[in-house]
Design a protein around this motif. Structure first.
Motif, PDB file in Angstrom:
ATOM      1  N   MET A   1       0.844  -1.163   0.107  1.00 33.29           N
ATOM      2  CA  MET A   1       0.031   0.016   0.204  1.00 33.29           C
ATOM      3  C   MET A   1       0.801   1.478   0.033  1.00 33.29           C
ATOM      4  O   MET A   1       1.692   1.239   0.730  1.00 33.29           O
ATOM      5  N   LEU A   2       0.553   2.283  -0.620  1.00 33.99           N
ATOM      6  CA  LEU A   2       1.061   3.638  -0.830  1.00 33.99           C
ATOM      7  C   LEU A   2       0.240   4.765  -0.309  1.00 33.99           C
ATOM      8  O   LEU A   2      -1.043   4.911  -0.843  1.00 33.99           O
ATOM      9  N   GLY A   3       0.777   5.585   0.480  1.00 30.46           N
ATOM     10  CA  GLY A   3      -0.055   6.626   0.742  1.00 30.46           C
ATOM     11  C   GLY A   3       0.869   7.879   0.540  1.00 30.46           C
ATOM     12  O   GLY A   3       2.046   7.828   0.672  1.00 30.46           O
ATOM     13  N   LEU A   4       0.030   8.972   0.046  1.00 31.32           N
ATOM     14  CA  LEU A   4       0.691  10.227  -0.344  1.00 31.32           C
ATOM     15  C   LEU A   4      -0.350  11.172   0.282  1.00 31.32           C
ATOM     16  O   LEU A   4      -1.580  11.300   0.081  1.00 31.32           O
ATOM     17  N   GLY A   5       0.428  12.044   1.154  1.00 38.82           N
ATOM     18  CA  GLY A   5      -0.347  12.962   1.904  1.00 38.82           C
ATOM     19  C   GLY A   5       0.312  13.632   3.357  1.00 38.82           C
ATOM     20  O   GLY A   5       1.748  13.933   3.159  1.00 38.82           O
ATOM     21  N   GLN A   6      -0.436  13.956   4.046  1.00 38.56           N
ATOM     22  CA  GLN A   6      -0.247  14.616   5.390  1.00 38.56           C
ATOM     23  C   GLN A   6       0.664  13.942   6.314  1.00 38.56           C
ATOM     24  O   GLN A   6       0.316  12.739   6.686  1.00 38.56           O
ATOM     25  N   CYS A   7       1.680  14.519   6.805  1.00 35.52           N
ATOM     26  CA  CYS A   7       2.263  13.950   8.186  1.00 35.52           C
ATOM     27  C   CYS A   7       2.361  15.264   9.135  1.00 35.52           C
ATOM     28  O   CYS A   7       2.938  16.170   8.680  1.00 35.52           O
ATOM     29  N   SER A   8       2.564  14.829  10.358  1.00 34.24           N
ATOM     30  CA  SER A   8       2.604  15.873  11.295  1.00 34.24           C
ATOM     31  C   SER A   8       3.480  15.275  12.480  1.00 34.24           C
ATOM     32  O   SER A   8       3.433  14.165  12.947  1.00 34.24           O
ATOM     33  N   LEU A   9       3.877  16.198  13.227  1.00 30.14           N
ATOM     34  CA  LEU A   9       4.254  16.131  14.579  1.00 30.14           C
ATOM     35  C   LEU A   9       3.360  16.443  15.696  1.00 30.14           C
ATOM     36  O   LEU A   9       2.966  17.753  15.724  1.00 30.14           O
ATOM     37  N   ASP A  10       2.634  15.638  16.475  1.00 26.27           N
ATOM     38  CA  ASP A  10       1.553  15.951  17.222  1.00 26.27           C
ATOM     39  C   ASP A  10       2.156  16.032  18.893  1.00 26.27           C
ATOM     40  O   ASP A  10       2.779  14.953  19.180  1.00 26.27           O
ATOM     41  N   VAL A  11       1.820  17.089  19.559  1.00 27.17           N
ATOM     42  CA  VAL A  11       1.696  16.927  21.006  1.00 27.17           C
ATOM     43  C   VAL A  11       0.539  16.881  21.587  1.00 27.17           C
ATOM     44  O   VAL A  11      -0.333  17.544  21.450  1.00 27.17           O
ATOM     45  N   LEU A  12       0.293  15.714  22.224  1.00 31.27           N
ATOM     46  CA  LEU A  12      -1.069  15.632  23.003  1.00 31.27           C
ATOM     47  C   LEU A  12      -0.740  15.962  24.317  1.00 31.27           C
ATOM     48  O   LEU A  12      -0.065  15.452  25.047  1.00 31.27           O
ATOM     49  N   GLY A  13      -1.805  16.538  24.841  1.00 33.46           N
ATOM     50  CA  GLY A  13      -1.935  16.902  26.375  1.00 33.46           C
ATOM     51  C   GLY A  13      -3.423  16.708  26.779  1.00 33.46           C
ATOM     52  O   GLY A  13      -4.375  17.094  26.337  1.00 33.46           O
ATOM     53  N   ARG A  14      -3.234  15.778  27.944  1.00 32.37           N
ATOM     54  CA  ARG A  14      -4.566  15.110  28.360  1.00 32.37           C
ATOM     55  C   ARG A  14      -4.686  15.881  29.743  1.00 32.37           C
ATOM     56  O   ARG A  14      -3.940  16.209  30.641  1.00 32.37           O
ATOM     57  N   LEU A  15      -5.913  16.498  29.967  1.00 34.50           N
ATOM     58  CA  LEU A  15      -6.266  17.245  31.294  1.00 34.50           C
ATOM     59  C   LEU A  15      -7.483  16.846  31.724  1.00 34.50           C
ATOM     60  O   LEU A  15      -8.295  16.341  31.073  1.00 34.50           O
ATOM     61  N   PRO A  16      -7.451  16.921  33.168  1.00 30.56           N
ATOM     62  CA  PRO A  16      -8.773  16.425  33.752  1.00 30.56           C
ATOM     63  C   PRO A  16     -10.257  17.093  33.115  1.00 30.56           C
ATOM     64  O   PRO A  16     -11.223  16.398  32.895  1.00 30.56           O
TER      65      PRO A  16
END
Length: 155
Positions: A1-16
């Protein structure tokens, strides 16, 4: 399979819970991981044992380096992930409310230029049965889709 598109670096912050406007809130957890529709799909498939290849572009910055390293660590072939040495990579901060799972995404597209049609070679589809697109690299995506149609590759 080949994918062409978006890639990102994500910082996820979980809060109460989400604070009121102009208030501070301490995060319970912080995660650094890759993101983007095509990149996420390919990592999921790679974890299931599917051979996958990513085509796109990152900037020549720290985020781009982290994106590439993360994809490769997951078993994604990144020979088609080009680098715009003068550009910046896509980045997102995502706040996630612990109980509900509600999220807010703050992101920056980055300045890395999109792949042009001429940067997607027909040979990239050899042996490929599925092409996954998200529309970010429009010119390259239109070319890839046309080539895939001729080759009988599901898009």
């Amino acid at each position: 399979m080949l994918g062409l598109g978006q890639c990102s670096l994500d910082v996820l912050g979980r809060l109460p819970s989400y604070p009121e406007v102009d208030q501070k809130a301490e995060l319970d957890e912080v995660l650094l991981q890759g993101g983007g529709p095509v990149a996420t799909a390919l990592v999921t498939l790679a974890r299931l044992g599917v051979e996958v290849s990513f085509w796109g572009r990152v900037g020549g910055d720290f985020f781009g380096s982290q994106i590439r390293q993360g994809l490769m660590a997951e078993g994604v072939d990144c020979r088609g992930l080009l680098v715009d040495s003068q550009g910046t990579s896509q980045f997102a901060f995502i706040s996630v409310e612990k109980g509900s799972g509600h999220r807010n995404i703050f992101w920056n597209r980055g300045s890395a230029k999109p792949l042009g049609a001429e940067e997607f070679p027909a040979e990239a589809l050899l042996g490929c049965s599925v092409l996954h697109l998200d529309g970010l690299h429009l010119e390259a995506s239109v070319r890839a889709a046309a080539l895939a149609r001729k080759a009988g590759v599901v898009t």
